[in-house]
Design a protein around this motif. Structure first.
Motif, PDB file in Angstrom:
ATOM      1  N   LYS A 158       0.892  -1.260   0.137  1.00  0.00           N
ATOM      2  CA  LYS A 158      -0.025  -0.079   0.084  1.00  0.00           C
ATOM      3  C   LYS A 158       0.909   1.278  -0.141  1.00  0.00           C
ATOM      4  CE  LYS A 158      -4.109   0.568   2.380  1.00  0.00           C
ATOM      5  NZ  LYS A 158      -5.134   0.489   1.326  1.00  0.00           N
ATOM      6  N   TYR A 163      -2.477   5.489  -5.553  1.00  0.00           N
ATOM      7  CA  TYR A 163      -3.917   5.697  -5.322  1.00  0.00           C
ATOM      8  C   TYR A 163      -4.220   6.765  -6.137  1.00  0.00           C
ATOM      9  CZ  TYR A 163      -4.309   2.118  -2.068  1.00  0.00           C
ATOM     10  OH  TYR A 163      -4.410   1.023  -1.588  1.00  0.00           O
ATOM     11  N   GLU A 192      -8.825  -5.760  -9.950  1.00  0.00           N
ATOM     12  CA  GLU A 192      -9.430  -5.260  -8.521  1.00  0.00           C
ATOM     13  C   GLU A 192      -9.981  -4.047  -8.642  1.00  0.00           C
ATOM     14  OE1 GLU A 192      -6.397  -4.909  -5.304  1.00  0.00           O
ATOM     15  OE2 GLU A 192      -5.078  -3.518  -6.737  1.00  0.00           O
ATOM     16  N   ILE A 219      -6.306  -7.969   3.105  1.00  0.00           N
ATOM     17  CA  ILE A 219      -6.747  -8.689   4.224  1.00  0.00           C
ATOM     18  C   ILE A 219      -8.039  -9.213   4.317  1.00  0.00           C
ATOM     19  CG2 ILE A 219      -6.606  -8.570   6.861  1.00  0.00           C
ATOM     20  CD1 ILE A 219      -3.873  -6.614   6.313  1.00  0.00           C
ATOM     21  N   THR A 220      -8.906  -8.453   3.937  1.00  0.00           N
ATOM     22  CA  THR A 220     -10.378  -8.930   3.837  1.00  0.00           C
ATOM     23  C   THR A 220     -10.673 -10.055   2.839  1.00  0.00           C
ATOM     24  OG1 THR A 220     -10.748  -6.510   4.285  1.00  0.00           O
ATOM     25  CG2 THR A 220     -12.901  -7.930   3.902  1.00  0.00           C
ATOM     26  N   THR A 257     -11.286  -3.572   3.580  1.00  0.00           N
ATOM     27  CA  THR A 257     -11.525  -3.142   4.903  1.00  0.00           C
ATOM     28  C   THR A 257     -12.806  -1.919   4.687  1.00  0.00           C
ATOM     29  OG1 THR A 257      -9.199  -3.564   5.646  1.00  0.00           O
ATOM     30  CG2 THR A 257     -10.253  -1.903   6.796  1.00  0.00           C
TER      31      THR A 257
END
Ligand SMILES: Cc1ncc(COP(=O)(O)O)c(C=O)c1O
Length: 304
Positions: A158, A163, A192, A219-220, A257
Motif C-alpha cells: 500500500k 492511489y 481489482e 486482508i479482507t 476493509t
C-alpha cells in the motif's frame, strides 16, 4: 468526516487535531513516497476490537521495505499508540489510518536526507459504499485506466502514490453514474477495484485474481477466502479472470476493509445473476459480519 476527532498520534506524541500538520515541501506530498494502512475497529460483543491488526501491521512494515522507509517504532509501540488513541477518543468503532512517509528536508527525488514520519489517525466511518450497497449491491464499470504492472511499482503493498490510479478509475466511474470501478491489469485481465479486491462465483465455486495479477494483498480477501473454505466452498485464489467472464458470472463481490463484503449487481450495465446479492455472496457476507459482531475469534482481534 473528522467531526469528533480530537487528537492524532504523530511520531511518538499525541497532538491536537488542528496541529497535526506537515510542511508543504514534504517529500511524500510531491512524490507519493508514503505507505499506509486502512484498518477497522469494530464495536463487537467483546467491546471495541481492531480487526486483523497484526496482519495490517505486518503489511505496513512490508510496504515500507522496498522504499527503505525505516519505521522508527516497534510494532508494540504502534499498537500501544493506536489502542490509547481509540480509548482516549472514546470511539466504539472507527477507521484507523496509520501512515509512514518521507518528510521535509530536500526535494531531490532521492529521499535519503528526509526524515521518516509516522502518524496514526482514527475517526468514525460507516459503510464505505453505503449501507444499501451491502444489501442491494453496486453498479460498476470497467475503467478505461489500467492498473500499474508489478514490474513498474510494487502493486502488492500500500503505497500512497499508487492511489492516483485508484482515484482516476473511481472518479471516471462516478462521473459516468456508477458507484465504483473495476480495474484491469496491463494484460487486460481483471485485477481489482480501486480500493477493493474482487471475487467471482461460477457454478458454486469461487475465483479471485492471484497476486501476480497486480492486486493488493488484501486482508479482507484473505478473510473471505478462509471463511468461504470453512463454509465448504472451493476457492481458486490464483485465478486469471478475463473481462468477459465478469459479464457471465453467477455472482461478483468486492472485499476490503472499507467496502467489507459488497455485492456487485451490474458491470457496464450488464446485470450479474439476478441483479442483487447472490446466495454465495450472502453466505460469505453473513459469515463475515457474524465474526465481526461476535468479536470472538481471538486471533483476528486486538481488543481495545
Ligand atoms: C487497491 C486495493 N485493493 C484491495 C484492497 C483491500 O485490502 P484490505 O482488505 O486489506 O483492506 C484495498 C484496500 O485497502 C485497496 O486499496
Amino acid at each position: 468526516m473528522f467531526e469528533g476527532t480530537d487528537r492524532v498520534w504523530m511520531d511518538g506524541e499525541f497532538v491536537d487535531f488542528e496541529d497535526a500538520n506537515v510542511h508543504v515541501l514534504t517529500h511524500a506530498l510531491h512524490y507519493g513516497t508514503g505507505v499506509f494502512e486502512g484498518v477497522r475497529c469494530y464495536d463487537t460483543e467483546q467491546g471495541p476490537a481492531i480487526f486483523r491488526w497484526e496482519e495490517h501491521l505486518d503489511r505496513l512494515y512490508a510496504s515500507a521495505k522496498p522504499y527503505d522507509l525505516d519505521i522508527e517504532f516497534t510494532k508494540e509501540e504502534l499498537t500501544d499508540a493506536t489502542v490509547e488513541l481509540i480509548r482516549s477518543e472514546g470511539f466504539e468503532s472507527c477507521y484507523i489510518r496509520p501512515i509512514v512517509f518521507y518528510g521535509f528536508d530536500s526535494l531531490g527525488v532521492s529521499p535519503r536526507t528526509c526524515p521518516t514520519e509516522t502518524v496514526i489517525a482514527a475517526w468514525p466511518w460507516g459503510a464505505y459504499l453505503g449501507e444499501e450497497a451491502l444489501e442491494e449491491g453496486v453498479d460498476v464499470m470497467v475503467s478505461s485506466w489500467r492498473k500499474h504492472a508489478s514490474s513498474q511499482i510494487p502493486t502488492n503493498i500500500k503505497t500512497t502514490g499508487l492511489y492516483v490510479n485508484s482515484m482516476l478509475a473511481g472518479e471516471e466511474a462516478r462521473s459516468n453514474g456508477y458507484t465504483e470501478a473495476i480495474v484491469l491489469n496491463k494484460e487486460g485481465n481483471v485485477a481489482e477495484g480501486p480500493g477493493e479486491n474482487i471475487f467471482l462465483v461460477r457454478d458454486d465455486e469461487i475465483y479471485t485474481p492471484g497476486m501476480a495479477e497486480s492486486i493488493l494483498g488484501g486482508i479482507t480477501r484473505q478473510t473471505a477466502i478462509t471463511l468461504a473454505e470453512e463454509l465448504g466452498y472451493t476457492v481458486h485464489d490464483e485465478a486469471t479472470i478475463s473481462r468477459g467472464e465478469l459479464y457471465t458470472a453467477d455472482e461478483l463481490f468486492f472485499t476490503g476493509t472499507a467496502a467489507e463484503v459488497t455485492p456487485i449487481r451490474s458491470v457496464d450495465d450488464n446485470e450479474i445473476g439476478e441483479g442483487t446479492k447472490g446466495p454465495v455472496t450472502d453466505d460469505i457476507q453473513s459469515a463475515f459480519f457474524d465474526v465481526i459482531d461476535a468479536g470472538e475469534r481471538e486471533e483476528w482481534f486486538k481488543y481495545v
